[in-house]
Design a protein around this motif. Structure first.
Motif, PDB file in Angstrom:
ATOM      1  N   ALA A   8       0.818  -1.228   0.000  1.00 14.80           N
ATOM      2  CA  ALA A   8       0.000   0.000   0.000  1.00 14.80           C
ATOM      3  C   ALA A   8       0.845   1.268   0.000  1.00 14.80           C
ATOM      4  CB  ALA A   8      -0.972  -0.004   1.165  1.00 14.80           C
ATOM      5  N   GLY A   9       1.842   1.311  -0.867  1.00 14.29           N
ATOM      6  CA  GLY A   9       2.641   2.521  -1.007  1.00 14.29           C
ATOM      7  C   GLY A   9       3.434   2.844   0.233  1.00 14.29           C
TER       8      GLY A   9
ATOM      9  N   VAL B  55     -12.862   0.478   6.731  1.00 11.23           N
ATOM     10  CA  VAL B  55     -11.905   1.330   6.039  1.00 11.23           C
ATOM     11  C   VAL B  55     -12.063   1.195   4.532  1.00 11.23           C
ATOM     12  CG1 VAL B  55     -10.116  -0.462   6.077  1.00 11.23           C
ATOM     13  CG2 VAL B  55      -9.454   1.934   5.867  1.00 11.23           C
ATOM     14  N   SER B  56     -11.807   2.295   3.845  1.00 13.60           N
ATOM     15  CA  SER B  56     -11.767   2.306   2.383  1.00 13.60           C
ATOM     16  C   SER B  56     -10.502   3.032   1.968  1.00 13.60           C
ATOM     17  CB  SER B  56     -12.995   3.023   1.815  1.00 13.60           C
ATOM     18  OG  SER B  56     -12.915   3.112   0.403  1.00 13.60           O
ATOM     19  N   ALA B  57      -9.665   2.369   1.167  1.00 18.26           N
ATOM     20  CA  ALA B  57      -8.366   2.942   0.812  1.00 18.26           C
ATOM     21  C   ALA B  57      -8.056   2.700  -0.658  1.00 18.26           C
ATOM     22  CB  ALA B  57      -7.264   2.328   1.682  1.00 18.26           C
ATOM     23  N   SER B  58      -7.253   3.575  -1.218  1.00 15.54           N
ATOM     24  CA  SER B  58      -6.844   3.419  -2.621  1.00 15.54           C
ATOM     25  C   SER B  58      -5.450   3.994  -2.797  1.00 15.54           C
ATOM     26  CB  SER B  58      -7.824   4.136  -3.561  1.00 15.54           C
ATOM     27  OG  SER B  58      -7.827   5.543  -3.310  1.00 15.54           O
ATOM     28  N   ILE B  59      -4.776   3.555  -3.863  1.00 15.10           N
ATOM     29  CA  ILE B  59      -3.432   4.026  -4.150  1.00 15.10           C
ATOM     30  C   ILE B  59      -3.344   4.440  -5.610  1.00 15.10           C
ATOM     31  CG2 ILE B  59      -2.629   1.653  -4.525  1.00 15.10           C
ATOM     32  CD1 ILE B  59       0.132   2.576  -3.518  1.00 15.10           C
ATOM     33  N   ALA B  60      -2.739   5.595  -5.849  1.00 13.78           N
ATOM     34  CA  ALA B  60      -2.453   6.060  -7.205  1.00 13.78           C
ATOM     35  C   ALA B  60      -0.953   5.940  -7.422  1.00 13.78           C
ATOM     36  CB  ALA B  60      -2.906   7.511  -7.379  1.00 13.78           C
ATOM     37  N   SER B  61      -0.543   5.101  -8.347  1.00 16.39           N
ATOM     38  CA  SER B  61       0.876   4.840  -8.580  1.00 16.39           C
ATOM     39  C   SER B  61       1.319   5.477  -9.890  1.00 16.39           C
ATOM     40  CB  SER B  61       1.133   3.333  -8.620  1.00 16.39           C
ATOM     41  OG  SER B  61       2.503   3.069  -8.821  1.00 16.39           O
ATOM     42  N   PHE B  62       2.385   6.270  -9.809  1.00 24.24           N
ATOM     43  CA  PHE B  62       2.906   6.950 -10.983  1.00 24.24           C
ATOM     44  C   PHE B  62       4.190   6.311 -11.493  1.00 24.24           C
ATOM     45  CE2 PHE B  62       0.281   9.829  -8.630  1.00 24.24           C
ATOM     46  CZ  PHE B  62      -0.404  10.553  -9.579  1.00 24.24           C
ATOM     47  N   ARG B  63       4.909   5.639 -10.600  1.00 19.52           N
ATOM     48  CA  ARG B  63       6.127   4.939 -11.010  1.00 19.52           C
ATOM     49  C   ARG B  63       6.519   3.951  -9.929  1.00 19.52           C
ATOM     50  NH1 ARG B  63      10.707   8.867 -12.098  1.00 19.52           N
ATOM     51  NH2 ARG B  63      11.447   8.526  -9.949  1.00 19.52           N
TER      52      ARG B  63
ATOM     53  N   ALA C 131       0.715   7.704  -4.228  1.00 23.35           N
ATOM     54  CA  ALA C 131      -0.057   8.400  -3.195  1.00 23.35           C
ATOM     55  C   ALA C 131      -1.155   7.473  -2.706  1.00 23.35           C
ATOM     56  CB  ALA C 131      -0.652   9.687  -3.749  1.00 23.35           C
ATOM     57  N   THR C 132      -1.237   7.294  -1.403  1.00 23.81           N
ATOM     58  CA  THR C 132      -2.241   6.420  -0.801  1.00 23.81           C
ATOM     59  C   THR C 132      -3.216   7.265   0.014  1.00 23.81           C
ATOM     60  OG1 THR C 132      -0.600   4.645  -0.641  1.00 23.81           O
ATOM     61  CG2 THR C 132      -2.612   4.400   0.658  1.00 23.81           C
ATOM     62  N   SER C 133      -4.507   7.020  -0.178  1.00 26.84           N
ATOM     63  CA  SER C 133      -5.562   7.740   0.538  1.00 26.84           C
ATOM     64  C   SER C 133      -6.412   6.752   1.320  1.00 26.84           C
ATOM     65  CB  SER C 133      -6.449   8.502  -0.448  1.00 26.84           C
ATOM     66  OG  SER C 133      -5.693   9.389  -1.241  1.00 26.84           O
ATOM     67  N   VAL C 134      -6.772   7.122   2.553  1.00 25.77           N
ATOM     68  CA  VAL C 134      -7.477   6.199   3.451  1.00 25.77           C
ATOM     69  C   VAL C 134      -8.623   6.921   4.151  1.00 25.77           C
ATOM     70  CG1 VAL C 134      -7.240   4.638   5.421  1.00 25.77           C
ATOM     71  CG2 VAL C 134      -5.282   4.994   3.871  1.00 25.77           C
TER      72      VAL C 134
ATOM     73  N   ALA D 199      -6.323  -4.155   7.363  1.00 26.55           N
ATOM     74  CA  ALA D 199      -7.558  -3.853   6.641  1.00 26.55           C
ATOM     75  C   ALA D 199      -7.311  -2.844   5.524  1.00 26.55           C
ATOM     76  CB  ALA D 199      -8.610  -3.324   7.617  1.00 26.55           C
ATOM     77  N   ILE D 200      -6.428  -1.890   5.759  1.00 25.83           N
ATOM     78  CA  ILE D 200      -6.095  -0.912   4.714  1.00 25.83           C
ATOM     79  C   ILE D 200      -5.446  -1.605   3.520  1.00 25.83           C
ATOM     80  CG2 ILE D 200      -4.602   1.056   4.154  1.00 25.83           C
ATOM     81  CD1 ILE D 200      -5.020   1.965   7.107  1.00 25.83           C
ATOM     82  N   VAL D 201      -4.509  -2.500   3.794  1.00 25.85           N
ATOM     83  CA  VAL D 201      -3.850  -3.239   2.705  1.00 25.85           C
ATOM     84  C   VAL D 201      -4.877  -4.043   1.917  1.00 25.85           C
ATOM     85  CG1 VAL D 201      -2.164  -5.043   2.163  1.00 25.85           C
ATOM     86  CG2 VAL D 201      -1.657  -3.341   3.935  1.00 25.85           C
ATOM     87  N   LYS D 202      -5.786  -4.696   2.627  1.00 26.16           N
ATOM     88  CA  LYS D 202      -6.825  -5.485   1.964  1.00 26.16           C
ATOM     89  C   LYS D 202      -7.730  -4.600   1.123  1.00 26.16           C
ATOM     90  CE  LYS D 202     -10.429  -8.930   2.874  1.00 26.16           C
ATOM     91  NZ  LYS D 202     -11.169  -9.689   3.918  1.00 26.16           N
ATOM     92  N   SER D 203      -8.085  -3.435   1.645  1.00 26.43           N
ATOM     93  CA  SER D 203      -8.942  -2.510   0.898  1.00 26.43           C
ATOM     94  C   SER D 203      -8.265  -2.042  -0.381  1.00 26.43           C
ATOM     95  CB  SER D 203      -9.303  -1.308   1.778  1.00 26.43           C
ATOM     96  OG  SER D 203     -10.111  -0.394   1.070  1.00 26.43           O
ATOM     97  N   VAL D 204      -6.966  -1.718  -0.295  1.00 26.14           N
ATOM     98  CA  VAL D 204      -6.222  -1.311  -1.492  1.00 26.14           C
ATOM     99  C   VAL D 204      -6.203  -2.434  -2.519  1.00 26.14           C
ATOM    100  CG1 VAL D 204      -3.903  -0.795  -2.363  1.00 26.14           C
ATOM    101  CG2 VAL D 204      -4.779   0.419  -0.366  1.00 26.14           C
ATOM    102  N   ASN D 205      -5.927  -3.649  -2.063  1.00 24.79           N
ATOM    103  CA  ASN D 205      -5.796  -4.783  -2.981  1.00 24.79           C
ATOM    104  C   ASN D 205      -7.128  -5.178  -3.612  1.00 24.79           C
ATOM    105  OD1 ASN D 205      -3.060  -4.922  -2.442  1.00 24.79           O
ATOM    106  ND2 ASN D 205      -3.259  -6.526  -0.891  1.00 24.79           N
ATOM    107  N   GLU D 206      -8.205  -5.096  -2.817  1.00 21.14           N
ATOM    108  CA  GLU D 206      -9.517  -5.518  -3.306  1.00 21.14           C
ATOM    109  C   GLU D 206     -10.333  -4.373  -3.890  1.00 21.14           C
ATOM    110  OE1 GLU D 206     -11.517  -7.528  -0.147  1.00 21.14           O
ATOM    111  OE2 GLU D 206     -10.101  -9.210  -0.108  1.00 21.14           O
ATOM    112  N   GLN D 207      -9.858  -3.138  -3.700  1.00 20.94           N
ATOM    113  CA  GLN D 207     -10.561  -1.948  -4.172  1.00 20.94           C
ATOM    114  C   GLN D 207     -12.009  -1.929  -3.643  1.00 20.94           C
ATOM    115  OE1 GLN D 207     -10.107  -1.859  -8.458  1.00 20.94           O
ATOM    116  NE2 GLN D 207      -7.988  -1.185  -8.316  1.00 20.94           N
ATOM    117  N   SER D 208     -12.118  -2.118  -2.326  1.00 24.05           N
ATOM    118  CA  SER D 208     -13.438  -2.168  -1.716  1.00 24.05           C
ATOM    119  C   SER D 208     -13.365  -1.686  -0.273  1.00 24.05           C
ATOM    120  CB  SER D 208     -13.975  -3.602  -1.739  1.00 24.05           C
ATOM    121  OG  SER D 208     -13.155  -4.445  -0.938  1.00 24.05           O
ATOM    122  N   THR D 209     -14.528  -1.433   0.323  1.00 26.63           N
ATOM    123  CA  THR D 209     -14.596  -1.118   1.754  1.00 26.63           C
ATOM    124  C   THR D 209     -14.459  -2.418   2.536  1.00 26.63           C
ATOM    125  OG1 THR D 209     -16.034   0.792   1.353  1.00 26.63           O
ATOM    126  CG2 THR D 209     -16.054  -0.154   3.574  1.00 26.63           C
ATOM    127  N   VAL D 210     -13.646  -2.366   3.600  1.00 25.32           N
ATOM    128  CA  VAL D 210     -13.311  -3.578   4.346  1.00 25.32           C
ATOM    129  C   VAL D 210     -13.616  -3.377   5.824  1.00 25.32           C
ATOM    130  CG1 VAL D 210     -11.369  -5.026   5.096  1.00 25.32           C
ATOM    131  CG2 VAL D 210     -11.508  -4.280   2.719  1.00 25.32           C
TER     132      VAL D 210
END
Length: 326
Positions: free
Chosen positions: A172-173, A196-204, A212-215, A311-322
């Motif tokens: 998760a970044g 929790v609901s989290a996402s990551i925007a990866s540029f490189r 950038a990771t948002s939670v 839970a944050i890692v799982k949310s990033v990986n599954e792209q869902s609320t956990v």
């Protein structure tokens, strides 16, 4: 004086060693364990420290009362359990573990063997955060309703080891590098998280990552929260707690701003401290007092922090609320 072994002598291990050099600390390293003997040889020779490349050497040494772990994240839980079973007190750099069940097992091993467990969350010791907690504890904010946080830095560019590039070690970044400090602060303020609901925007990707990771977090007591972290951007730290009568904001290591309803504002600029030395001294004090002066981060907070982390890692990986399962 507590005799300890430092396990791992990479970038952060060197910082831990430097923090307690001389006679001003409550702990001293009498042994360093490193896979890179050549890198540690000069330091150990100049400071009269034993050097070896096997963790078991420290566990078998009767002169060692405690171990300080500055090793890859995936090794933490197993090493904590081994140290506890050898009767050694344990200071483990964050994160305590990568999975909640492993954190629980590590905590249980320390409790069953009667040893102190401490986690390296040095931002907890920053004067700005101490002031923030003091303000919240007075009830001056009224009912706590919401928390915001951000912690970013350039360390992924400046201090990068190959193991940190592995998703299994640093998911998760920037979560293991910076975000874990914000999680610790929020758990300390709000308690158990619910979802929790989290996402990551990866540029490189790679050795000089850009992401950038948002939670977004909902706590069991109704407090809402969100935080973010960006790798490879200038350092910035902020935790802001909001109540129905005011708010308190910690910025960086030493600045704290209190805002009250009606427009009242107080700004505090506090004296800096060596937060790495402070956390190691707190660990040594807990050992010397046989736990009567507890380490400032409780084992329940350690457990809840890793529960939310997982839970944050799982949310990033599954792209869902956990749901946070604690």
């Amino acid at each position: 004086m507590i005799n300890a072994a430092l396990i791992g002598f990479g970038w952060w291990g060197k910082n831990l060693a430097k923090a307690i050099e001389g006679d001003h600390s409550l702990m001293r390293f009498t042994r360093i364990v490193s896979k890179d003997l050549a890198d540690a040889a000069d330091y150990c020779k100049s400071h009269q420290i034993q050097l070896s490349d096997e963790f078991q050497d420290a566990l078998a040494d009767p002169a060692i009362a405690a171990v300080v772990l500055a090793t890859p994240h995936s090794m933490h839980a197993e090493q904590i359990i081994a140290a506890a079973q050898a009767g050694k007190h344990v200071f483990c750099e964050k994160p305590l573990a990568l999975r909640h069940q492993d954190a629980v097992a590590a905590i249980r091993a320390c409790e069953e063997n009667g040893v102190i467990l401490a986690v390296g969350q040095n931002k907890r010791f920053w004067p700005s955060m101490a002031k923030l907690r003091e303000v919240v504890a007075t009830g001056a904010l009224g009912t706590l309703m919401h928390i915001e946080g951000h912690y970013s830095n350039e360390h992924s560019t400046k201090f990068f080891s190959d193991w940190r590039d592995k998703p299994t070690e640093s998911p998760a970044g920037g979560l293991t590098g910076t975000g874990i400090h914000i999680i610790d602060a929020m758990v300390n303020l709000a308690g158990k998280a619910d979802q929790v609901s989290a996402s990551i925007a990866s540029f490189r990707a790679g050795k000089d990552p850009r992401d950038a990771t948002s939670v977004n977090v909902q706590f069991q007591n109704g407090v809402s929260a969100y935080f973010a972290m960006i790798r490879a951007t200038p350092i910035f730290f902020r935790v802001h707690a909001f109540g129905d009568q005011g708010s308190v904001e910690a910025i960086g290591e030493t600045e704290c701003i209190v805002r009250k309803n009606g427009g009242t504002l107080e700004r505090f600029v506090l004296d800096p401290i060596d937060s790495v030395k402070a956390e190691l001294d707190a660990f040594a004090t807990a050992i010397a007092s046989q736990g009567k002066v507890p380490y400032p981060i409780s084992t329940s907070e350690m457990s809840q922090t890793i529960g939310l982390f997982e839970a944050i890692v799982k949310s990033v990986n599954e792209q869902s609320t956990v749901k946070v399962l604690i």
